[in-house]
Design a protein around this motif. Sequence first.
Motif, PDB file in Angstrom:
ATOM      1  N   ALA A 102       3.605   6.402  -5.363  1.00  0.00           N
ATOM      2  CA  ALA A 102       3.551   6.556  -6.813  1.00  0.00           C
ATOM      3  C   ALA A 102       2.389   7.435  -7.254  1.00  0.00           C
ATOM      4  O   ALA A 102       2.312   7.822  -8.420  1.00  0.00           O
ATOM      5  CB  ALA A 102       3.430   5.187  -7.480  1.00  0.00           C
ATOM      6  N   LEU A 103       1.489   7.773  -6.343  1.00  0.00           N
ATOM      7  CA  LEU A 103       0.303   8.548  -6.673  1.00  0.00           C
ATOM      8  C   LEU A 103       0.677   9.913  -7.246  1.00  0.00           C
ATOM      9  O   LEU A 103       1.462  10.652  -6.666  1.00  0.00           O
ATOM     10  CB  LEU A 103      -0.563   8.708  -5.416  1.00  0.00           C
ATOM     11  CG  LEU A 103      -1.943   9.315  -5.623  1.00  0.00           C
ATOM     12  CD1 LEU A 103      -2.770   8.419  -6.553  1.00  0.00           C
ATOM     13  CD2 LEU A 103      -2.658   9.485  -4.296  1.00  0.00           C
ATOM     14  N   GLY A 104       0.155  10.224  -8.408  1.00  0.00           N
ATOM     15  CA  GLY A 104       0.383  11.511  -9.043  1.00  0.00           C
ATOM     16  C   GLY A 104       1.647  11.602  -9.875  1.00  0.00           C
ATOM     17  O   GLY A 104       1.916  12.605 -10.513  1.00  0.00           O
ATOM     18  N   LYS A 105       2.473  10.577  -9.902  1.00  0.00           N
ATOM     19  CA  LYS A 105       3.709  10.614 -10.676  1.00  0.00           C
ATOM     20  C   LYS A 105       3.497  10.223 -12.123  1.00  0.00           C
ATOM     21  O   LYS A 105       4.324  10.515 -12.967  1.00  0.00           O
ATOM     22  CB  LYS A 105       4.769   9.712 -10.046  1.00  0.00           C
ATOM     23  CG  LYS A 105       5.242  10.220  -8.702  1.00  0.00           C
ATOM     24  CD  LYS A 105       6.389   9.423  -8.193  1.00  0.00           C
ATOM     25  CE  LYS A 105       6.853  10.001  -6.867  1.00  0.00           C
ATOM     26  NZ  LYS A 105       7.939   9.243  -6.288  1.00  0.00           N
ATOM     27  N   GLY A 106       2.415   9.514 -12.426  1.00  0.00           N
ATOM     28  CA  GLY A 106       2.133   9.126 -13.796  1.00  0.00           C
ATOM     29  C   GLY A 106       2.949   7.922 -14.235  1.00  0.00           C
ATOM     30  O   GLY A 106       3.700   7.334 -13.473  1.00  0.00           O
ATOM     31  N   VAL A 107       2.781   7.598 -15.492  1.00  0.00           N
ATOM     32  CA  VAL A 107       3.463   6.454 -16.085  1.00  0.00           C
ATOM     33  C   VAL A 107       4.281   6.943 -17.259  1.00  0.00           C
ATOM     34  O   VAL A 107       3.816   7.766 -18.056  1.00  0.00           O
ATOM     35  CB  VAL A 107       2.424   5.404 -16.558  1.00  0.00           C
ATOM     36  CG1 VAL A 107       3.107   4.232 -17.224  1.00  0.00           C
ATOM     37  CG2 VAL A 107       1.568   4.942 -15.404  1.00  0.00           C
ATOM     38  N   GLU A 108       5.505   6.433 -17.372  1.00  0.00           N
ATOM     39  CA  GLU A 108       6.336   6.815 -18.505  1.00  0.00           C
ATOM     40  C   GLU A 108       5.675   6.354 -19.803  1.00  0.00           C
ATOM     41  O   GLU A 108       5.087   5.274 -19.854  1.00  0.00           O
ATOM     42  CB  GLU A 108       7.710   6.166 -18.396  1.00  0.00           C
ATOM     43  CG  GLU A 108       8.531   6.663 -17.235  1.00  0.00           C
ATOM     44  CD  GLU A 108       9.889   5.999 -17.189  1.00  0.00           C
ATOM     45  OE1 GLU A 108      10.398   5.559 -18.234  1.00  0.00           O
ATOM     46  OE2 GLU A 108      10.442   5.917 -16.085  1.00  0.00           O
ATOM     47  N   PRO A 109       5.751   7.165 -20.865  1.00  0.00           N
ATOM     48  CA  PRO A 109       5.133   6.750 -22.129  1.00  0.00           C
ATOM     49  C   PRO A 109       5.806   5.493 -22.674  1.00  0.00           C
ATOM     50  O   PRO A 109       7.026   5.343 -22.598  1.00  0.00           O
ATOM     51  CB  PRO A 109       5.347   7.933 -23.062  1.00  0.00           C
ATOM     52  CG  PRO A 109       6.352   8.795 -22.410  1.00  0.00           C
ATOM     53  CD  PRO A 109       6.400   8.455 -20.964  1.00  0.00           C
TER      54      PRO A 109
ATOM     55  N   ARG B  14       0.819  -1.184   0.000  1.00  0.00           N
ATOM     56  CA  ARG B  14       0.000   0.000   0.000  1.00  0.00           C
ATOM     57  C   ARG B  14       0.865   1.251   0.000  1.00  0.00           C
ATOM     58  O   ARG B  14       0.562   2.227  -0.652  1.00  0.00           O
ATOM     59  CB  ARG B  14      -0.916  -0.057   1.207  1.00  0.00           C
ATOM     60  CG  ARG B  14      -1.774   1.136   1.300  1.00  0.00           C
ATOM     61  CD  ARG B  14      -2.743   1.036   2.446  1.00  0.00           C
ATOM     62  NE  ARG B  14      -3.478   2.260   2.524  1.00  0.00           N
ATOM     63  CZ  ARG B  14      -4.638   2.383   3.049  1.00  0.00           C
ATOM     64  NH1 ARG B  14      -5.211   1.331   3.583  1.00  0.00           N
ATOM     65  NH2 ARG B  14      -5.243   3.521   3.087  1.00  0.00           N
ATOM     66  N   GLY B  15       1.954   1.222   0.725  1.00  0.00           N
ATOM     67  CA  GLY B  15       2.835   2.382   0.778  1.00  0.00           C
ATOM     68  C   GLY B  15       3.452   2.699  -0.576  1.00  0.00           C
ATOM     69  O   GLY B  15       3.669   3.862  -0.915  1.00  0.00           O
ATOM     70  N   VAL B  16       3.723   1.662  -1.368  1.00  0.00           N
ATOM     71  CA  VAL B  16       4.295   1.870  -2.698  1.00  0.00           C
ATOM     72  C   VAL B  16       3.301   2.600  -3.582  1.00  0.00           C
ATOM     73  O   VAL B  16       3.650   3.516  -4.325  1.00  0.00           O
ATOM     74  CB  VAL B  16       4.692   0.505  -3.325  1.00  0.00           C
ATOM     75  CG1 VAL B  16       5.144   0.676  -4.762  1.00  0.00           C
ATOM     76  CG2 VAL B  16       5.782  -0.155  -2.506  1.00  0.00           C
ATOM     77  N   ALA B  17       2.042   2.211  -3.517  1.00  0.00           N
ATOM     78  CA  ALA B  17       1.009   2.855  -4.331  1.00  0.00           C
ATOM     79  C   ALA B  17       0.835   4.313  -3.933  1.00  0.00           C
ATOM     80  O   ALA B  17       0.660   5.186  -4.782  1.00  0.00           O
ATOM     81  CB  ALA B  17      -0.308   2.098  -4.192  1.00  0.00           C
ATOM     82  N   GLU B  18       0.872   4.592  -2.644  1.00  0.00           N
ATOM     83  CA  GLU B  18       0.715   5.977  -2.184  1.00  0.00           C
ATOM     84  C   GLU B  18       1.890   6.834  -2.630  1.00  0.00           C
ATOM     85  O   GLU B  18       1.729   8.005  -2.961  1.00  0.00           O
ATOM     86  CB  GLU B  18       0.574   5.997  -0.667  1.00  0.00           C
ATOM     87  CG  GLU B  18      -0.738   5.423  -0.191  1.00  0.00           C
ATOM     88  CD  GLU B  18      -0.812   5.274   1.317  1.00  0.00           C
ATOM     89  OE1 GLU B  18       0.216   5.471   2.008  1.00  0.00           O
ATOM     90  OE2 GLU B  18      -1.902   4.933   1.807  1.00  0.00           O
TER      91      GLU B  18
END
Length: 111
Positions: free
Chosen positions: A7-14, A1-5
Motif C-alpha cells: 500500500a506504500l505510495g498509493k495514498g488514501v481515497e478522499p 507487513r506485506g500489506v503495508a509495503e
Amino acid sequence: RGVAEQALGKGVEPFDEKTERRKGVFYRRECTWPIDVPLNQDGSVFARMSVKELASLDTAEMCDRLGLRLRADGDVQKDWKSVDVVVLDGMVTPNVGVKLKTLMDVPTGVI
C-alpha cells in the motif's frame, strides 16, 4: 507487513462525510412501536406484579417473566428486551427478599 509495503505510495481515497454530524445535526431512525408496548417517555419499560406472584416464581420463571437472561452459571443478566423497573403490589414479605436482591443486583429497579 506485506500489506503495508504493497500500500506504500498509493495514498488514501478522499473521505467526504455526507451527513451534517459536524454541524450538530444527527439523523435518527424513526421508531414506530406498537400501541400495546408499555414504554415510558424515556424508553423505560415498567412491569407490574404482585408480591404473591413474585414469591411463587423460581429464578428461571422470574427471568422469563421479566425478560432477563439466566446464564448457565446461574447468574442473572439484563438483556435488551428486559424490564427496567418492577412495580410490586402489596407488602413485601421476608421470603421475597432474596428475589428482590437478585433483581436489584441485575440492576432492575424495584418500586
